[in-house]
Structure formats: structure tokens, C-alpha cells
Design a protein around this motif. Structure first.
Motif, PDB file in Angstrom:
ATOM      1  N   GLN A 130      17.158  35.713  46.585  1.00 23.30           N
ATOM      2  CA  GLN A 130      16.453  34.981  45.548  1.00 23.30           C
ATOM      3  C   GLN A 130      16.342  35.787  44.262  1.00 23.30           C
ATOM      4  N   ALA A 131      16.054  37.066  44.392  1.00 19.79           N
ATOM      5  CA  ALA A 131      15.872  37.906  43.209  1.00 19.79           C
ATOM      6  C   ALA A 131      17.193  38.169  42.490  1.00 19.79           C
ATOM      7  N   ALA A 132      18.264  38.325  43.268  1.00 15.33           N
ATOM      8  CA  ALA A 132      19.548  38.704  42.675  1.00 15.33           C
ATOM      9  C   ALA A 132      20.383  37.515  42.215  1.00 15.33           C
ATOM     10  N   ARG A 133      20.076  36.340  42.723  1.00 19.93           N
ATOM     11  CA  ARG A 133      20.926  35.182  42.472  1.00 19.93           C
ATOM     12  C   ARG A 133      21.155  34.880  40.990  1.00 19.93           C
ATOM     13  N   PRO A 134      20.115  34.852  40.138  1.00 17.80           N
ATOM     14  CA  PRO A 134      20.362  34.513  38.722  1.00 17.80           C
ATOM     15  C   PRO A 134      21.346  35.446  38.027  1.00 17.80           C
ATOM     16  N   THR A 135      21.448  36.688  38.498  1.00 20.17           N
ATOM     17  CA  THR A 135      22.385  37.642  37.902  1.00 20.17           C
ATOM     18  C   THR A 135      23.754  37.590  38.570  1.00 20.17           C
ATOM     19  N   LEU A 136      23.765  37.511  39.914  1.00 18.93           N
ATOM     20  CA  LEU A 136      25.020  37.609  40.652  1.00 18.93           C
ATOM     21  C   LEU A 136      25.904  36.379  40.492  1.00 18.93           C
ATOM     22  N   ILE A 137      25.309  35.186  40.462  1.00 19.74           N
ATOM     23  CA  ILE A 137      26.133  33.976  40.390  1.00 19.74           C
ATOM     24  C   ILE A 137      26.911  33.902  39.078  1.00 19.74           C
ATOM     25  N   PRO A 138      26.291  34.114  37.912  1.00 19.88           N
ATOM     26  CA  PRO A 138      27.095  34.122  36.681  1.00 19.88           C
ATOM     27  C   PRO A 138      28.178  35.201  36.684  1.00 19.88           C
ATOM     28  N   GLN A 139      27.849  36.362  37.281  1.00 22.21           N
ATOM     29  CA  GLN A 139      28.851  37.423  37.348  1.00 22.21           C
ATOM     30  C   GLN A 139      30.024  37.019  38.240  1.00 22.21           C
ATOM     31  N   ALA A 140      29.718  36.342  39.350  1.00 20.46           N
ATOM     32  CA  ALA A 140      30.777  35.889  40.244  1.00 20.46           C
ATOM     33  C   ALA A 140      31.652  34.846  39.554  1.00 20.46           C
ATOM     34  N   ARG A 141      31.037  33.955  38.788  1.00 21.24           N
ATOM     35  CA  ARG A 141      31.815  32.948  38.053  1.00 21.24           C
ATOM     36  C   ARG A 141      32.675  33.618  36.978  1.00 21.24           C
ATOM     37  N   SER A 142      32.136  34.638  36.347  1.00 22.53           N
ATOM     38  CA  SER A 142      32.924  35.362  35.345  1.00 22.53           C
ATOM     39  C   SER A 142      34.105  36.058  35.987  1.00 22.53           C
ATOM     40  N   LEU A 143      33.909  36.570  37.216  1.00 21.61           N
ATOM     41  CA  LEU A 143      35.004  37.218  37.939  1.00 21.61           C
ATOM     42  C   LEU A 143      36.115  36.219  38.239  1.00 21.61           C
ATOM     43  N   ILE A 144      35.733  35.021  38.701  1.00 19.83           N
ATOM     44  CA  ILE A 144      36.737  33.991  38.983  1.00 19.83           C
ATOM     45  C   ILE A 144      37.482  33.612  37.708  1.00 19.83           C
ATOM     46  N   ALA A 145      36.736  33.462  36.610  1.00 25.84           N
ATOM     47  CA  ALA A 145      37.366  33.104  35.337  1.00 25.84           C
ATOM     48  C   ALA A 145      38.358  34.165  34.889  1.00 25.84           C
ATOM     49  N   ALA A 146      38.041  35.432  35.178  1.00 21.10           N
ATOM     50  CA  ALA A 146      38.937  36.519  34.779  1.00 21.10           C
ATOM     51  C   ALA A 146      40.167  36.597  35.670  1.00 21.10           C
ATOM     52  N   LEU A 147      40.000  36.281  36.965  1.00 15.79           N
ATOM     53  CA  LEU A 147      41.099  36.412  37.916  1.00 15.79           C
ATOM     54  C   LEU A 147      42.031  35.205  37.929  1.00 15.79           C
ATOM     55  N   GLU A 148      41.483  34.016  37.714  1.00 17.38           N
ATOM     56  CA  GLU A 148      42.267  32.793  37.883  1.00 17.38           C
ATOM     57  C   GLU A 148      43.129  32.513  36.655  1.00 17.38           C
ATOM     58  N   PRO A 149      44.440  32.313  36.831  1.00 18.36           N
ATOM     59  CA  PRO A 149      45.297  31.970  35.689  1.00 18.36           C
ATOM     60  C   PRO A 149      44.834  30.659  35.041  1.00 18.36           C
ATOM     61  N   SER A 150      44.989  30.555  33.748  1.00 19.79           N
ATOM     62  CA  SER A 150      44.492  29.387  33.022  1.00 19.79           C
ATOM     63  C   SER A 150      45.150  28.095  33.480  1.00 19.79           C
ATOM     64  N   ASP A 151      46.446  28.169  33.864  1.00 20.49           N
ATOM     65  CA  ASP A 151      47.097  26.938  34.312  1.00 20.49           C
ATOM     66  C   ASP A 151      46.548  26.479  35.653  1.00 20.49           C
ATOM     67  N   GLU A 152      46.113  27.422  36.494  1.00 20.03           N
ATOM     68  CA  GLU A 152      45.507  27.047  37.769  1.00 20.03           C
ATOM     69  C   GLU A 152      44.126  26.438  37.542  1.00 20.03           C
ATOM     70  N   THR A 153      43.373  26.998  36.589  1.00 20.11           N
ATOM     71  CA  THR A 153      42.073  26.420  36.243  1.00 20.11           C
ATOM     72  C   THR A 153      42.256  25.011  35.699  1.00 20.11           C
ATOM     73  N   ARG A 154      43.245  24.829  34.845  1.00 15.51           N
ATOM     74  CA  ARG A 154      43.519  23.507  34.275  1.00 15.51           C
ATOM     75  C   ARG A 154      43.855  22.510  35.387  1.00 15.51           C
ATOM     76  N   THR A 155      44.663  22.928  36.345  1.00 17.80           N
ATOM     77  CA  THR A 155      45.038  22.047  37.444  1.00 17.80           C
ATOM     78  C   THR A 155      43.828  21.708  38.305  1.00 17.80           C
ATOM     79  N   TRP A 156      42.954  22.688  38.542  1.00 22.49           N
ATOM     80  CA  TRP A 156      41.721  22.441  39.300  1.00 22.49           C
ATOM     81  C   TRP A 156      40.876  21.370  38.608  1.00 22.49           C
ATOM     82  N   LEU A 157      40.728  21.498  37.300  1.00 19.15           N
ATOM     83  CA  LEU A 157      39.923  20.528  36.560  1.00 19.15           C
ATOM     84  C   LEU A 157      40.542  19.127  36.602  1.00 19.15           C
ATOM     85  N   ALA A 158      41.874  19.077  36.516  1.00 25.00           N
ATOM     86  CA  ALA A 158      42.559  17.780  36.462  1.00 25.00           C
ATOM     87  C   ALA A 158      42.708  17.132  37.833  1.00 25.00           C
TER      88      ALA A 158
END
Length: 374
Positions: free
Chosen positions: A21-49
Motif C-alpha cells: 500500500q505504501a509503495a504502490r503510488p511510486t512503484l506503479i508509475p515507475q513500472a509503467r515508465s519501464l514498459i514505455a521505455a522497453l516496448e517499441p513504439s510500433d508494438e505499443t501502437r499495435t496494442w492500442l489498435a
């Protein structure tokens, strides 16, 4: 380092609840930032579409089939077919896509197990949130780009001739339209009770000082109305106030107000509450209450339990609701400056603002100003 990351993640044990509970507000945005950094933009685009719209549709199908309740324990596709009476081919495709998008887990060929998310979706309140959004807000959001293009990208501000009416081809307001949809108001009430239960309450310790500001000096008497909860759904706030602060219900009255369908549901589920039908676009029938929540009337104070958009770093929960408000009622979530301007425009004054979590609702205490128009 990146090559070692999968092994590292597999070694992580689930965090204990207090740490989580205490760590969640910090860890979740960091985890999403990690995915955004690792995932190629075309794969993100395909996920959205591809992934997002199909996952939303398949989840809705699974809800209608009661599949998440069926899958409370690991089951084969054949067992799921027997429980749902749906086509075997269809069930296999549903289960496969739910597993591919991390809603459930695939244990072996045609064998699937629940996850914490799928268990949550088996809860009627969680299911209600998705059913309501799939029925009302998502179809309107799909047509919102077309509406904005048609209006030369003007900010919507007409609730009777806006994106909602454009998308659903109806002259009705969302409230009137919802009344014509069987069971939708009840689904909305269930959704709001779940929304309330999952977030900090303004009555929680460390949020709003209820005893100091609300209860101190409260006049008590058999007919004295202490609080009117306007648009209070089926009464979760009133019930919570009575439970946490029994003194308010011993010698005073707490009144719940909402639409006929909501009041009828409140009387069935919470018969101990005093409730009445009221359209909050019309004058408040109860005069002289000590406090009113959400909507101004002739009271000592007004408590507005709503979102406040920060000037920077707005949470996705708040910005998502802002766009939902735009699409459905041609309105918006307000910044603090916008709230103050609105309140002061009718001669009222903001006494204070309390916020516990920037991703959740705040409490604005409002009192009469010298030039009150109410």
C-alpha cells in the motif's frame, strides 16, 4: 542488465500488504515508465489498435457469460463450456484472448486459471463499472473525435446538444436516456458503490476533520436536518457517516436525495435511511440543514466531494474522468482555480480544501460569503 531483468522479476516475492500500500503510488508509475521505455513504439501502437478494443469487448462477453465466476478455480475449456452453455469454439477464443492480455492465466493447452484481476471482475461492483462504461461512456467516447471535428474542435459545453446526443442519436440527456435502458440505473448505483469502497473516504482518519469541523457545535433536535446528501446514490456516504459517527443519527436527521430509481434501490438496500426523490437541477426543498453535500442550498455549509485537477502532474484517473465528463455531459473536472471561481461567482466562499490522494476525490468546504445569491 536488461537480459537479467526477467530472472530478477521472477525472484520477487509478493510484497506484504503494508509495504504494498505504501509503495504502490511510486512503484506503479515507475513500472509503467519501464514498459514505455522497453516496448517499441510500433508494438505499443499495435496494442492500442488491436489489443485494447478487443480486450474490452471480450471482457464484456465474459461478464455476460458469468465466466469470471465460473473460473474461480482452474478449469479446462470444456468445463467452462458446460458451465456457460456457450459455443465451444467461442469459449476457446474468449479464454485464449483473456490469457493473451493477462486477464487470466493459461496453465496448459485449453486449461486456464484465475488471476487477482479476474477474481475482482467476478465481484458484482467491479463488473458493474465495466458494464456501465461499455453501455454508456465508451460508445460516446468512440464518436467524440467525429463530434469535435464537426464543431471545429470547440470545447463541448452544451449538455443537451453535445457529444452524447451526437453519438447515440438521441435528444435525451444522459440521465433521461439511462432511465429508458432496463437495469442501467441499478448498474450505475452498484458501480458508484464500488468506486466509493475502493478509494479514500473523506470520513477516514487524516482526511477531513469531521469531529472538529462538522460535528462540533452541531445543534441536535428531533426534526433538525443535519446533512442532506444530494445525488447520494443509494446512500453509501450517509450510511458510512452514521456508522463512524453515531452521534449524528441519534438526535438529528440525515437525508438522502436522488432520482426515483436510486431512491427505490436505497429503500430496498438501506431501509434505515431517510430518503427522498429530488432533481438537483431544481430548488432544494429542505431549508436550514446544517450541511449539504455536493449541491448548494440554504445551509450553514456545503461539502463538495469532487475531483480537483492539479496544475501539473495530473493522475490518469483524473484526466480520464475529465474526458468522460466531456463526452457524456459536455462538462469537465475542474482545477482549484475553476472551483473557486464557480463558488465565488454566486457569493459563496471556499473555507478549505482537503485531499488525501491526488488520484482521488477531494473535499471542498464552502460557506456563505457576504454577497451570497442563494
Amino acid at each position: 542488465m536488461l537480459l537479467a531483468l526477467p530472472h530478477y522479476l521472477r525472484t520477487l516475492s509478493p510484497p506484504q500488504p503494508p509495504l504494498e500500500q505504501a509503495a504502490r503510488p511510486t512503484l506503479i508509475p515507475q513500472a509503467r515508465s519501464l514498459i514505455a521505455a522497453l516496448e517499441p513504439s510500433d508494438e505499443t501502437r499495435t496494442w492500442l489498435a488491436w489489443a485494447e478494443p478487443t480486450r474490452r469487448a471480450v471482457i464484456q462477453i465474459a461478464l455476460e457469460l458469468n465466466l469470471f465466476n465460473v473460473l474461480s478455480t482452474p478449469k479446462t475449456a470444456n468445463e467452462t463450456v458446460l458451465a456457460t452453455q456457450a459455443s465451444q469454439v467461442l469459449i476457446q477464443r474468449v479464454l485464449r484472448h483473456l490469457a493473451a492480455t493477462a486477464i487470466i492465466t493459461e496453465l496448459a493447452p485449453s486449461t486456464y486459471a484465475p488471476t487477482s484481476l479476474s477474481r475482482a471482475l467476478a465481484n458484482p461492483r467491479s463488473a458493474a463499472a465495466l458494464k456501465f462504461s461499455n453501455t454508456l461512456s465508451n460508445p460516446v467516447l468512440t464518436h467524440l473525435p467525429g463530434y469535435l471535428a464537426q464543431t471545429n474542435y470547440r470545447n463541448p459545453n452544451n449538455p443537451v446538444d453535445g457529444p452524447f446526443q451526437y453519438a447515440l442519436q438521441t435528444p435525451e440527456t444522459p440521465w433521461n436516456w439511462a432511465r429508458s435502458q432496463p437495469g442501467l440505473e441499478e448498474i450505475f448505483a452498484l458501480h458508484m458503490s464500488g468506486y466509493h469502497a475502493q478509494r479514500p473516504s473523506w470520513m477516514d482518519p487524516g482526511f477531513y476533520p469531521v469531529e472538529e469541523r462538522l460535528l462540533k457545535g452541531c445543534k441536535q433536535g428531533g426534526e433538525q436536518v443535519f446533512l442532506v446528501d444530494v445525488g447520494g446514490g443509494i446512500g453509501h456516504d450517509v450510511e458510512e457517516l452514521m456508522g463512524k459517527f453515531p452521534v449524528v443519527s441519534k438526535n438529528t436527521r440525515l437525508v438522502l436525495q436522488d432520482t426515483p430509481a436510486m431512491v427505490a434501490q436505497a429503500k430496498r438496500q438501506r431501509p434505515q435511511l431517510e430518503s427522498q426523490v429530488h432533481d438537483f437541477f431544481r430548488p432544494q426543498p429542505i431549508k436550514g440543514a446544517a450541511y449539504t453535500t455536493c449541491i448548494p442550498c440554504c445551509t450553514t455549509g456545503i461539502l463538495i466531494n469532487q475531483n480537483i485537477v492539479p496544475n501539473t502532474g495530473a493522475a490518469w484517473q483524473i484526466t480520464s474522468l475529465d474526458w468522460t465528463m466531456m463526452a457524456t455531459v459536455a462538462s469537465a473536472e475542474r482545477t482549484e482555480a475553476q472551483w473557486r471561481h464557480l463558488i465565488e461567482s454566486v457569493g459563496l466562499r471556499v473555507e478549505g480544501i482537503w485531499t488525501k490522494d491526488p488520484a482521488c476525490v477531494s473535499l471542498i468546504e464552502v460557506v456563505r460569503g457576504e454577497t451570497s445569491k442563494l
